[in-house]
Scaffold this active site. Sequence first.
Site, PDB file in Angstrom:
ATOM      1  N   CYS A  73     -50.721 -10.727 -86.797  1.00  0.00           N
ATOM      2  CA  CYS A  73     -51.918 -10.406 -87.574  1.00  0.00           C
ATOM      3  C   CYS A  73     -51.573  -9.329 -88.594  1.00  0.00           C
ATOM      4  CB  CYS A  73     -53.009  -9.921 -86.627  1.00  0.00           C
ATOM      5  SG  CYS A  73     -54.480  -9.241 -87.442  1.00  0.00           S
ATOM      6  N   HIS A 141     -54.767 -14.821-101.300  1.00  0.00           N
ATOM      7  CA  HIS A 141     -55.688 -14.167-102.218  1.00  0.00           C
ATOM      8  C   HIS A 141     -55.089 -12.927-102.856  1.00  0.00           C
ATOM      9  CE1 HIS A 141     -56.031 -11.638 -98.744  1.00  0.00           C
ATOM     10  NE2 HIS A 141     -56.481 -12.648 -98.040  1.00  0.00           N
ATOM     11  N   ASP A 148     -47.821 -13.248 -97.256  1.00  0.00           N
ATOM     12  CA  ASP A 148     -46.394 -13.177 -97.579  1.00  0.00           C
ATOM     13  C   ASP A 148     -45.686 -14.518 -97.460  1.00  0.00           C
ATOM     14  OD1 ASP A 148     -46.676 -13.411 -94.873  1.00  0.00           O
ATOM     15  OD2 ASP A 148     -45.529 -11.627 -94.350  1.00  0.00           O
ATOM     16  N   HIS A 169     -59.590 -14.141 -93.144  1.00  0.00           N
ATOM     17  CA  HIS A 169     -58.722 -14.852 -94.079  1.00  0.00           C
ATOM     18  C   HIS A 169     -57.490 -15.386 -93.357  1.00  0.00           C
ATOM     19  CE1 HIS A 169     -60.402 -12.139 -97.552  1.00  0.00           C
ATOM     20  NE2 HIS A 169     -61.300 -12.989 -97.074  1.00  0.00           N
ATOM     21  N   HIS A 191     -58.396 -14.406 -82.021  1.00  0.00           N
ATOM     22  CA  HIS A 191     -57.947 -13.033 -82.289  1.00  0.00           C
ATOM     23  C   HIS A 191     -58.673 -12.442 -83.499  1.00  0.00           C
ATOM     24  CE1 HIS A 191     -54.908  -9.744 -82.675  1.00  0.00           C
ATOM     25  NE2 HIS A 191     -55.205  -9.873 -83.969  1.00  0.00           N
ATOM     26  N   GLU A 192     -58.677 -13.170 -84.615  1.00  0.00           N
ATOM     27  CA  GLU A 192     -59.282 -12.636 -85.838  1.00  0.00           C
ATOM     28  C   GLU A 192     -60.793 -12.468 -85.700  1.00  0.00           C
ATOM     29  OE1 GLU A 192     -57.488 -11.364 -88.059  1.00  0.00           O
ATOM     30  OE2 GLU A 192     -55.575 -12.192 -87.383  1.00  0.00           O
ATOM     31  N   HIS A 195     -61.538  -9.132 -84.400  1.00  0.00           N
ATOM     32  CA  HIS A 195     -61.554  -8.101 -85.444  1.00  0.00           C
ATOM     33  C   HIS A 195     -62.874  -8.134 -86.210  1.00  0.00           C
ATOM     34  CE1 HIS A 195     -57.547  -6.722 -84.890  1.00  0.00           C
ATOM     35  NE2 HIS A 195     -56.941  -7.798 -85.356  1.00  0.00           N
ATOM     36  N   HIS A 201     -56.519  -3.710 -82.491  1.00  0.00           N
ATOM     37  CA  HIS A 201     -55.420  -4.305 -81.743  1.00  0.00           C
ATOM     38  C   HIS A 201     -55.269  -3.619 -80.395  1.00  0.00           C
ATOM     39  CE1 HIS A 201     -53.309  -6.152 -85.470  1.00  0.00           C
ATOM     40  NE2 HIS A 201     -54.060  -7.032 -84.840  1.00  0.00           N
ATOM     41  N   ASP A 308     -38.319 -18.388 -61.422  1.00  0.00           N
ATOM     42  CA  ASP A 308     -37.926 -18.316 -60.013  1.00  0.00           C
ATOM     43  C   ASP A 308     -36.840 -17.269 -59.786  1.00  0.00           C
ATOM     44  OD1 ASP A 308     -39.653 -20.347 -59.159  1.00  0.00           O
ATOM     45  OD2 ASP A 308     -38.209 -21.910 -59.678  1.00  0.00           O
ATOM     46  N   ALA A 310     -33.342 -14.890 -61.959  1.00  0.00           N
ATOM     47  CA  ALA A 310     -32.635 -14.534 -63.192  1.00  0.00           C
ATOM     48  C   ALA A 310     -31.481 -13.606 -62.842  1.00  0.00           C
ATOM     49  CB  ALA A 310     -33.581 -13.845 -64.175  1.00  0.00           C
TER      50      ALA A 310
END
Length: 411
Positions: A73, A141, A148, A169, A191-192, A195, A201, A308, A310
């Site tokens: 975000c 916009h 980006d 947006h 999520h947005e 906000h 956050h 299970d 590692a």
Amino acid sequence: QKPSLCIVWLQAYLRRFYGYQSTTDRQRRATDSKADQLTELFAKVQEMQRFFGLPASGELTEETLAVMRKPRCGLSDAEPFGETLRWKQSTLSYNYSPIIPASQVKKVFKEAWKLWADVTPIHFRKRSRREADIVISFYNHEDHSPFDGKGGILAHAFLPGFGIGGDVHFDADEDWSFNATGYNLFSVAVHEFGHALGLPHSPDPGAVMYPAYNFVPKSDLQLSLRDVKDVQHMYGESEGPSFPLTRPPPRTPDKCDPDLSFDAVTELQQEVLFFKDRFMWRKHPNFDKIGITLINSLWPDSIPSKLDAAYQNVEMNLMVFFKGDQYWVIRQLRLEDGFPKNISSLGFPPRVKSVDAALHIRNDRHTVFFTGHECWRYNEVNNTMESPTAVAQQWPGVPTPLDAAVSYEGQ
């Protein structure tokens, strides 16, 4: 990247998400030293690392860069949100101008708003005309927070208020989808919309309001207990028939829970990693705080949740993960070609369907696998598996079946 470009990119990231002010931003006096500037940059990297549950070394480790590169975000992680930034009315209107199939978008947005409506007294109504409390748009916009291109920043929203306040947006350049391909519109919308209601956050990696993108199938996506508490603190509880919820909000695992059991435990260089569901804790010998983060923040889209077993093979610079009858091999945070593979390729017979725990013995260059009441010795040099023996015989006093095993500080 060249070091100079990396510094510019780092400064831009910290400026946008953590309030870092570069020399030109603050018009430093000539007496301000370069060391002072580096100290401030170092402190901001530490702030970012603490937020994401990483060891707060201030160094640009490979893990830190991996988190910084994750799609996310566009809102700041450090900007304070006041309680006054909330809607006063109990019914909010919204509309949108989609660039993808309108019928599917309508359903996605309706279901995303419903998650918030189910736990608050707010009602959401779609309007066909443009005038609405919340306007949802897909475009690149020209406001003060431009997008980006593909990846990077996926979307952003504005806090409640008049005009652009509450608007959402989405970056039109992204490959938006309704499934696991591209970027899932439902996951980002939930999520947005948080906000748009005034929520900041959250550093809780299990929360919807966590800033990094994390795909969860729509049927499984829920507001976490943290999300519910935060939004109800602002607006109160729902008065509708769907509250209390049929499914209680999921809690992010708490390392202090006396009933907590781990799925797997392993070393990773100096650290010890503890896995539970889709989360992991990272214990570093130089830091007191043990941060929690998502497994896919370190190994994006390659390691499953609810592991299970590692272990780390230091000699070969490998991490090996097990779930069910499959195993994954990671080198330098990347999945090796040809994986996952069936555990039978390690020499297990067909009767072994999964591994309970794995313990790598550095000095002997072998790994012990625990399956039920048996243990198996695997030679990492010759890639051969020995016949099993009883755990009670090799490890007297160790209960079976095991949840996890780890070699720590040579023990």
